[in-house]
Design an enzyme around this catalytic site. Structure first.
Site, mmCIF file in Angstrom:
data_model
loop_
_atom_site.group_PDB
_atom_site.id
_atom_site.type_symbol
_atom_site.label_atom_id
_atom_site.label_comp_id
_atom_site.label_asym_id
_atom_site.label_seq_id
_atom_site.Cartn_x
_atom_site.Cartn_y
_atom_site.Cartn_z
ATOM 1 N N GLU A 101 -2.557 -23.553 -1.666
ATOM 2 C CA GLU A 101 -1.293 -23.364 -2.373
ATOM 3 C C GLU A 101 -0.428 -24.590 -2.123
ATOM 4 O O GLU A 101 -0.312 -25.058 -0.991
ATOM 5 C CB GLU A 101 -0.692 -22.049 -1.857
ATOM 6 C CG GLU A 101 0.743 -22.021 -1.609
ATOM 7 C CD GLU A 101 1.171 -20.753 -0.812
ATOM 8 O OE1 GLU A 101 0.381 -19.817 -0.623
ATOM 9 O OE2 GLU A 101 2.319 -20.742 -0.370
ATOM 10 N N GLY A 141 6.055 -15.476 -0.786
ATOM 11 C CA GLY A 141 6.229 -16.478 -1.833
ATOM 12 C C GLY A 141 5.969 -15.946 -3.228
ATOM 13 O O GLY A 141 6.010 -16.708 -4.192
ATOM 14 N N ASN A 159 -4.156 -15.387 -2.078
ATOM 15 C CA ASN A 159 -3.048 -14.631 -1.481
ATOM 16 C C ASN A 159 -3.285 -13.132 -1.748
ATOM 17 O O ASN A 159 -3.677 -12.764 -2.847
ATOM 18 C CB ASN A 159 -1.729 -15.085 -2.094
ATOM 19 C CG ASN A 159 -1.654 -16.601 -2.192
ATOM 20 O OD1 ASN A 159 -2.497 -17.212 -2.837
ATOM 21 N ND2 ASN A 159 -0.705 -17.193 -1.551
ATOM 22 N N GLY A 205 0.828 -1.212 0.000
ATOM 23 C CA GLY A 205 0.000 0.000 0.000
ATOM 24 C C GLY A 205 0.854 1.250 0.000
ATOM 25 O O GLY A 205 0.584 2.215 -0.738
ATOM 26 N N HIS A 234 -1.190 -13.925 6.223
ATOM 27 C CA HIS A 234 -2.100 -13.010 5.522
ATOM 28 C C HIS A 234 -2.986 -12.217 6.488
ATOM 29 O O HIS A 234 -4.214 -12.346 6.454
ATOM 30 C CB HIS A 234 -3.006 -13.803 4.578
ATOM 31 C CG HIS A 234 -2.282 -14.584 3.528
ATOM 32 N ND1 HIS A 234 -2.873 -15.603 2.802
ATOM 33 C CD2 HIS A 234 -1.011 -14.486 3.055
ATOM 34 C CE1 HIS A 234 -1.996 -16.100 1.936
ATOM 35 N NE2 HIS A 234 -0.851 -15.453 2.082
#
Ligand code: FAE
Length: 532
Positions: free
Chosen positions: A388, A147, A511, A48, A473
């Site tokens: 994932e 990742g 993700n 951001g 996350h």
């Protein structure tokens, strides 16, 4: 000046500052950084913040970025910038005596962790009572340690989580812009099918297929062409040398290679590293005043000072931005701030698990640290899971398959301010991850049944098969349309903005960094048009 030229100029400035050991990076003469007033401050240097700084700089707004971590662009004595997962050293973690790897054990032995000297390392694990949050520290934030999976969320799910955002515009304009700027690319399918590095992913795909699940390729910001040359032995190895969570020495297009040098190259953005924003207040005239503390790489304080600004953008991540605003509200510095600050925090439904393969199903000694495939069961109304297929880059054959499952968990936590420790505490219980475990278990029970395999119970420090006590996350805490207006302007503050993962209400279904980047692009465009 062209975008490429600005980026080159910014990269050169980052390099020079690092070589000279200077914490302030600018393409303008140094004096510009020493003012105690700047028109705009951006806190943090993750997704951001990087977007916001670039767009402010392009618009001619003199902007200061403040990042608590260091710049990661000069090699240490061993010739590398980052240490690998197999031999982590002081650079690996943020002021720790011992590393805290996500795979806590192997055969119940703590093989992955090492004693280290406390240093301003690149990965942090922020501990709350029943949940921990992994996060990046340094110029580039999470982009340094993640990742690299660059996933645009499903449009129908995006519309559910952020109904007030014009999805048409997001998918036509801001998601493509984010992916272009981040350098998202896709693995060459024919190489994928025969390379050694993704043997582990092909095996998991076959086993998922045997249980009736489909898999989907996932784009990444790691340069897949570089990876192909790594496997061919043509270039120094990074993704294929067990590098990921403690940083990649090559191949990855982290923010310090994309947005941030471009921002510096505008000549309007200055970056100050090893500088933590401690508190925010507002002067009667309307300017925000930030109390900042500078530290050195060993954690010694270099003193506190104040910086005033007119426009303040918080991009310190879900935990960091929420804490700054909660502290400001609860200490009376910014008492008008919305009651919704701290609310709607979620872990994106993260749960990690491992499966044990048969001895004839090798996963490969060389495994790319960058995942490129996921098991996509998101359409299942009962157990929606996007898992994932993660590597176990141990450098030896482990016969283990690892997954980070993203599930649709409706549970939310909240941050509250704790005056005694002057910090935000997360109200979240381990039981709130049960819906995620149930969904992941439904999918992987079926995969195990179809393949005659079993869960690994030796990977997470005790004998649990599902690890849900940490998240990669963190999302929410200053949610769009609740704690802020529909463009990230904090309610109860003027010229005060949130620009990071805290805007997203706990879940993206994939993700999250592409969503965070695209949303920041959208919001800053509106703010620049209306507030400056
Ligand atoms: P973030 O990137 O966390 O940046 C915040 C920055 O602010 C950091 O650099 C902090 O050091 C700095 N900061 C915090 N507080 C202060 C303060 N008070 N003063 C000054 N600076 C401060 O924020 N996401 C994906 O999409 N794909 C992946 O493959 C993926 N893998 C991941 C793997 C790991 C191991 C981890 C930890 C995360 C992964 N993520 C992945 C998540 C992703 O990196 C994360 O969602 C974003 O980095 C969040 O971006 P923000 O802009 O919110």
């Amino acid at each position: 000046m062209s975008f490429t030229r600005r980026r080159m100029l910014g990269l050169a400035a980052l390099q020079t500052a690092a070589a000279l050991g200077i914490g302030t990076v600018s393409t303008r003469p140094a004096k510009a950084a020493e003012r105690s007033y700047v028109p705009a401050v951006v806190v943090g240097s993750g997704y951001g913040s990087a977007v916001t700084a670039l767009r402010l700089g392009e618009a001619g707004v003199s902007t200061l970025m403040l990042e608590m971590g260091r710049s990661w662009n000069t090699a240490a004595d061993d010739g590398t910038i980052f240490s690998s997962m197999l031999t982590p050293d002081h650079r690996s973690m943020w002021f720790r005596n011992r590393t805290e790897a996500p795979l806590a054990s192997f055969l119940w032995l703590d093989l992955a962790n090492r004693d280290i000297k406390p240093f301003a390392g690149v990965l942090d694990k922020v501990h709350f009572d029943e949940m921990s949050v992994y996060t990046g520290r340094g110029v580039g934030g999470g982009s340094l340690v993640n990742g690299g999976m660059a996933v645009t969320p499903r449009r129908d799910y995006f519309e559910q989580i952020l109904p007030q955002v014009d999805a048409e515009q997001m998918y036509a304009r801001y998601f493509p812009r984010a992916n272009r700027m981040l350098g998202t690319n896709s693995v060459d399918r024919s190489w994928f099918e025969q390379c050694e590095s993704y043997r582990y992913a092909r095996l998991s795909r076959q086993q998922a297929g045997a249980a009736g699940f489909r898999t989907a390729f996932v784009p990444n910001v790691y340069d897949f062409d570089y990876m192909r040359r790594e496997e061919a032995g043509e270039v120094p190895k990074s993704a294929l040398a067990s590098e990921v969570i403690y940083g990649n020495n090559h191949g990855k297009r982290s923010l310090d290679k994309s947005y941030i040098p471009a921002a510096l190259g505008t000549g309007n953005v200055t970056l100050q590293t090893l500088t933590q924003v401690r508190s925010v207040r507002r002067e009667p005239g309307g300017n925000y005043v930030l109390t900042i503390e500078r530290i050195d790489e060993l954690g010694e304080s270099r003193g506190t000072s104040e910086i005033a600004c007119k426009h303040l953008f918080l991009g310190a991540g879900s935990v960091g931005s929420t804490e700054l605003l909660l502290r400001a509200r609860e200490t009376g510095a910014l008492p008008e701030l919305s009651d919704a600050i701290g609310e709607q925090w979620g872990n994106n439904g993260n749960v990690m698990l491992g499966r044990a393969n048969h001895p004839w199903n090798a996963t490969g000694m060389v495994q790319s640290g960058m995942p490129s495939l996921g098991i996509d069961n998101w359409d299942d109304p009962v157990n929606p899971v996007f898992a994932e297929i993660a590597p176990v880059p141990a450098g030896v054959e482990t016969f283990a398959s690892l997954y980070l499952a993203i599930t649709r968990n409706p549970e939310r936590g909240r941050f509250v301010y704790d005056a005694a420790s002057d910090s935000a505490k997360l109200r979240w219980t381990e039981s709130q991850t049960q819906p995620s475990i149930d969904a992941a278990k439904a999918v992987f029970d079926r995969i195990n049944r179809a393949n005659g395999t079993a869960y690994r119970h030796d990977l997470f420090g005790d004998d649990r098969a599902f690890e849900s006590r940490f998240t990669y996350h963190p999302l929410g805490g200053c949610v769009l349309g609740h704690a802020t207006d529909d463009y990230g302007r904090v309610r109860g503050g003027t010229n005060l903005y949130v620009t990071d993962g805290s805007l997203i209400p706990g879940s993206t279904g994939v993700n999250p960094f592409v969503t965070i980047t695209a949303l920041a692009e959208r919001n800053v465009e509106r703010v620049l048009a209306e507030d400056f």
